[in-house]
Design an enzyme around this catalytic site. Sequence first.
Site, PDB file in Angstrom:
ATOM      1  N   LYS A  35      60.924  34.049  18.883  1.00  0.00           N
ATOM      2  CA  LYS A  35      60.296  33.428  19.942  1.00  0.00           C
ATOM      3  C   LYS A  35      60.438  33.272  21.137  1.00  0.00           C
ATOM      4  CE  LYS A  35      61.180  28.352  19.511  1.00  0.00           C
ATOM      5  NZ  LYS A  35      61.181  26.982  18.935  1.00  0.00           N
ATOM      6  N   GLU A  45      69.888  40.296  19.095  1.00  0.00           N
ATOM      7  CA  GLU A  45      70.357  40.516  18.374  1.00  0.00           C
ATOM      8  C   GLU A  45      68.621  41.895  18.192  1.00  0.00           C
ATOM      9  OE1 GLU A  45      71.359  38.217  18.897  1.00  0.00           O
ATOM     10  OE2 GLU A  45      72.618  37.341  17.427  1.00  0.00           O
ATOM     11  N   LYS A  65      77.147  33.145  22.559  1.00  0.00           N
ATOM     12  CA  LYS A  65      76.286  33.596  23.133  1.00  0.00           C
ATOM     13  C   LYS A  65      76.553  34.171  24.720  1.00  0.00           C
ATOM     14  CE  LYS A  65      72.201  32.394  20.583  1.00  0.00           C
ATOM     15  NZ  LYS A  65      70.675  31.908  20.768  1.00  0.00           N
ATOM     16  N   GLU A 115      71.708  23.524  11.460  1.00  0.00           N
ATOM     17  CA  GLU A 115      72.033  24.185  12.615  1.00  0.00           C
ATOM     18  C   GLU A 115      70.861  22.786  13.123  1.00  0.00           C
ATOM     19  OE1 GLU A 115      68.972  27.273  14.274  1.00  0.00           O
ATOM     20  OE2 GLU A 115      70.832  28.199  14.632  1.00  0.00           O
ATOM     21  N   GLY A 163      63.214  27.524  14.906  1.00  0.00           N
ATOM     22  CA  GLY A 163      63.328  28.753  14.648  1.00  0.00           C
ATOM     23  C   GLY A 163      63.388  28.095  12.812  1.00  0.00           C
ATOM     24  N   ARG A 164      64.366  27.370  13.462  1.00  0.00           N
ATOM     25  CA  ARG A 164      64.690  27.408  11.657  1.00  0.00           C
ATOM     26  C   ARG A 164      63.338  26.811  10.611  1.00  0.00           C
ATOM     27  NH1 ARG A 164      67.442  24.659  15.409  1.00  0.00           N
ATOM     28  NH2 ARG A 164      67.629  22.414  14.746  1.00  0.00           N
ATOM     29  N   HIS A 167      80.171  32.468 -12.768  1.00  0.00           N
ATOM     30  CA  HIS A 167      81.808  33.323 -13.008  1.00  0.00           C
ATOM     31  C   HIS A 167      82.002  33.530 -10.981  1.00  0.00           C
ATOM     32  CE1 HIS A 167      80.542  34.609 -16.695  1.00  0.00           C
ATOM     33  NE2 HIS A 167      79.081  33.599 -16.708  1.00  0.00           N
TER      34      HIS A 167
HETATM   35  O1  F6P Z   1      70.762  31.572  17.501  1.00  0.00           O
HETATM   36  C1  F6P Z   1      70.300  30.507  16.919  1.00  0.00           C
HETATM   37  C2  F6P Z   1      68.802  30.587  17.579  1.00  0.00           C
HETATM   38  O2  F6P Z   1      68.052  29.794  18.372  1.00  0.00           O
HETATM   39  C3  F6P Z   1      67.865  30.153  16.360  1.00  0.00           C
HETATM   40  O3  F6P Z   1      67.952  28.417  16.126  1.00  0.00           O
HETATM   41  C4  F6P Z   1      66.863  30.269  16.190  1.00  0.00           C
HETATM   42  O4  F6P Z   1      66.141  30.339  14.048  1.00  0.00           O
HETATM   43  C5  F6P Z   1      67.388  32.576  16.028  1.00  0.00           C
HETATM   44  O5  F6P Z   1      68.659  32.523  17.543  1.00  0.00           O
HETATM   45  C6  F6P Z   1      66.190  33.113  16.651  1.00  0.00           C
HETATM   46  O6  F6P Z   1      65.723  32.801  17.971  1.00  0.00           O
HETATM   47  P1  F6P Z   1      64.073  33.933  18.445  1.00  0.00           P
HETATM   48  O7  F6P Z   1      63.324  33.516  17.456  1.00  0.00           O
HETATM   49  O8  F6P Z   1      63.749  33.262  19.614  1.00  0.00           O
HETATM   50  O9  F6P Z   1      64.502  34.651  18.550  1.00  0.00           O
END
Ligand code: F6P
Length: 525
Positions: A208, A214, A501, A355, A268-269, A386
């Site tokens: 987003k 990452e 971060k 979150e 995001g979530r 288990h």
């Molecule tokens: O680090 C948390 C976060 O901001 C989440 O809330 C989000 O889902 C994720 O990183 C990924 O964010 P993006 O879609 O902006 O890469």
Amino acid sequence: MEYVNLDKTEGYKALQEGKKSSVKELLTPERIKAQSIKLGGGLNYNWAAMPISEETEGKLQKLSDEMDLIGKYKEILSGKMMNPGEKRLVLHHLTRGNVLGVKVEADGEDKDEFYKGELKKIKDFSEGVRNGSIKGSTGKEFTTVCQIGIGGSDLGPRALYLALKGWADGNNVKQLKGEFISNVDPDDAAAVIERLDLETTLFVLVSKSGTTQETLTNRDLVLETLKNSPIEGFVPSKHMVAVTSKTSPLAKDASMLAAFFMDDYIGGRYSSTSAVGGVVLSLAYGYDTFAALLQGAHEEDVLSTEKDIKKNGALMDALIGFYLRNIMGYPATAILPYSQALSRFPAHLQQLDMESNGKHVNRNGEKISYPTGPVIFGEPGTNGQHSFYQLLHQGTDIIPLQFIGFRKCQYGKDIVTAGSYSQTKLNANLTAQIAAFARGKDDENPNKEFDGNRPSSLIYGEELTPASLGALLAHFENKVMFQGFIWNLNSFDQEGVQLGKVLAKKVLAGCEGDEILKAYADFLI
Ligand code: F6P
């Protein structure tokens, strides 16, 4: 609309002063039959094995009315600014239908039209890929879709993809294989890339913000692999699409085959029903499958507007969860699907819940004095049995449990051994566990004694299909939202993830004189 802290309400006081009931004394066959609420997509929420007496239920209803939880939900649905931390609207419900039928405008556009427009783009593009009119750069049809994203741009879509694999197989639905890369650990990308045929793979880059370390790192890693491909005529830009917001740096990246948009009003979530989940699921299983999932979610969103808590499963689940956390003092909740298809669903709910409601200040940024969101964890049954069920049965903490089960399996490849189908054995275990946790067992030997009184709920249905999956997703999203209202939290920002971060950047820049960082970095870098 008034937003007050929980400890200022009459309802909370009444619940604190009320009599606590035990699951053992409450659980009867009549109660099991009566305490079910219909959810969307043919699902039901059963709360018979919860320590909620009729008296407590009445008090929970009063609290819900006093805090106007439904009014607050309607504020979200009508486009009020409900994420005060980031000053944003909260519009994920609109991605699957307009519950109140009201026009929601932001940034000079009708948001209903915007999400519908993106859906149409997803439909056209996914159909083009699936019918072979959109091909890879060497003329071969795409057979695999690989999503690159993390957090909400990975967990929900991945959980939903896995949840529908068996259903698609069992119903002969044409499929593109789904793969996912999320971790910045290079071994994640390497392991996935190793099994891909690049000529027939379409990458979906999802972020987003378009700035997540990452995801950008994994994009670069994949692009490097694509650029170095020795395949004649291979063009990397014909093998990647983006899902992002219009304001992100990725939106301006011209080297993509296509771009699909969500916006800042979808957390995001909460983004699985936006283009974030829509592109990969429509490519993998067809647009109609995704549309059925949206319909199930919408059905649940509509049911969640009901004021009577006995008719609103998400609201009842939220109120019971709050009761277990704040009145009973239980610190965690386990999500236990008796469905292998839901193997990553607990991980998605972990982000969704923790979150959203892992907060210590209220919507105005003031510290609060009552417990908020519980720790969420889980694994599919019977594997969990288990493993960690020992602690759940006999440990010193009581952990409330949320079971999920279906009468039918998805693949339809079940056989009878030792007198029963595997699916029957699975559900026999689920049935047994609910009773064992609730009733316990006396024994002269304390080591073999079970105290019981371990509360659980059960979400059950005929089969895990796109529609029931959509409803299941929306149920938990709405549960978390209602709990955020009860605790007077902003469930839609996530400042708690920022500090790490910032420090990681500092480490990459050589620690900038921070001796603690330096000492640890010396072990690892
Ligand atoms: O680090 C948390 C976060 O901001 C989440 O809330 C989000 O889902 C994720 O990183 C990924 O964010 P993006 O879609 O902006 O890469």
